[in-house]
Design a protein around this motif. Structure first.
Motif, short mmCIF file in Angstrom:
data_model
loop_
_atom_site.label_atom_id
_atom_site.label_comp_id
_atom_site.label_asym_id
_atom_site.label_seq_id
_atom_site.Cartn_x
_atom_site.Cartn_y
_atom_site.Cartn_z
N THR A 63 -3.43 0.94 2.27
CA THR A 63 -2.68 -0.51 1.71
C THR A 63 -2.06 -0.17 0.46
OG1 THR A 63 -4.59 -1.56 2.77
CG2 THR A 63 -3.43 -2.98 0.95
N ASP A 86 -3.55 -4.85 9.17
CA ASP A 86 -5.07 -4.64 9.47
C ASP A 86 -5.81 -6.04 9.64
OD1 ASP A 86 -7.61 -3.68 9.20
OD2 ASP A 86 -7.18 -2.35 7.50
N SER A 91 -6.25 -6.65 3.37
CA SER A 91 -6.19 -6.60 2.01
C SER A 91 -5.11 -6.79 1.15
CB SER A 91 -7.26 -5.01 1.59
OG SER A 91 -6.57 -4.14 2.04
N ASP A 164 1.13 -2.66 7.19
CA ASP A 164 0.03 -2.17 6.54
C ASP A 164 -1.23 -2.31 7.92
OD1 ASP A 164 -2.18 -0.79 5.14
OD2 ASP A 164 -2.68 -2.84 4.27
#
Ligand SMILES: Nc1ncnc2c1ncn2[C@@H]1O[C@H](COP(=O)(O)OP(=O)(O)O)[C@@H](O)[C@H]1O
Ligand SMILES: [Mg+2]
Length: 231
Positions: A63, A86, A91, A164
């Protein structure tokens, strides 16, 4: 489809170090620039617009790298979108301190429009698309026709889209996405990632017919934490 709703305020809030902004002269920032150059020169034969960031294991710095690479890519005046794919441990919203009530999962399940799900950041030219509620079937969503259509739409809206993803040695999400994208950046954690893990990750990317754009050696300390849900 029913999705597990998440609260936007999370007690275990984790921040992501946007090093490019804070320390533009550091060696890690230089690595991001190198990747940017690779992307630029790899685009000679085939346009590179969609880029997956992954790593062998949790907490390697995926990330952090995705966010910082996205920032570096904006620095040449390009419009960039960072997408949190993700869907297991999202995140990106922590890094940019935004809500994650809606996101790409809400778009894929047709709850909201893409335009509505995308958020601006205070980095010029950088928008983000957070994960949205964590779905019970991440792989199915990422491997869907709906996902392909969203990716096509995003390519018309942005010059670069950075995805990500979860760790490649744990789940197949990054391989699936990498196969649909133009290139992959592999993150390895300095002093943590073993050589055989890095090699296995690279083999898996090759098997999925992903173009490796470069490797970022992230200087993150080894950390043991609970990522049980990846297994
Ligand atoms: N280069 C770095 N410098 C300082 N902290 C870092 C760096 N890379 C990662 N971290 C920190 O380590 C933790 C894990 O990084 P993260 O990018 O979230 O990993 P992943 O996405 O692979 O799980 C985060 O708290 C992040 O802020
Ligand atoms: Mg992450």
């Amino acid at each position: 489809m029913k999705l597990l709703k998440r609260k936007s305020k999370n007690k275990t809030k984790k921040t992501v170090y946007l090093i490019v902004n804070e320390n533009p002269k550091s060696p890690i920032t230089e690595q991001y620039r190198l990747i940017r150059n690779n992307i630029h020169f790899s685009s000679v034969d085939k346009e590179i617009k969609s880029i997956v960031v992954t790593s062998p294991e949790p907490s390697d710095g995926k990330t952090t790298t995705a966010a910082n690479l996205a920032i570096v890519l904006t620095q040449q005046g390009k419009r960039v979108l960072l997408v949190d794919t993700d869907l297991r441990k999202p995140s990106v919203h922590y890094a940019f301190n935004t809500s994650n009530l809606d996101g790409i999962t809400s778009v894929l399940t047709k709850e909201i429009n893409l335009d509505f799900a995308i958020a601006k950041t205070n980095v010029p030219n950088l928008d983000i698309l957070t994960s949205g509620p964590i779905p019970p079937n991440p792989l199915e969503l990422l491997d869907s026709k709906a996902m392909e259509l969203v990716m096509e739409e995003l390519k018309d809206m942005y010059e670069y889209i950075v995805f990500d993803t979860p760790p490649i040695l744990a789940v197949t999400d990054a391989q699936i996405l990498g196969n649909k994208c133009d290139g992959v950046v592999l993150v390895v954690a300095s002093g943590k990632t073993h050589k055989d893990q890095a090699r296995k990750a690279k083999d898996m990317l090759e098997k999925a017919k992903c173009q490796l754009l470069g490797v970022v050696v992230n200087g993150v300390e080894s950390k043991k934490n609970g990522y049980g849900h990846y297994s």
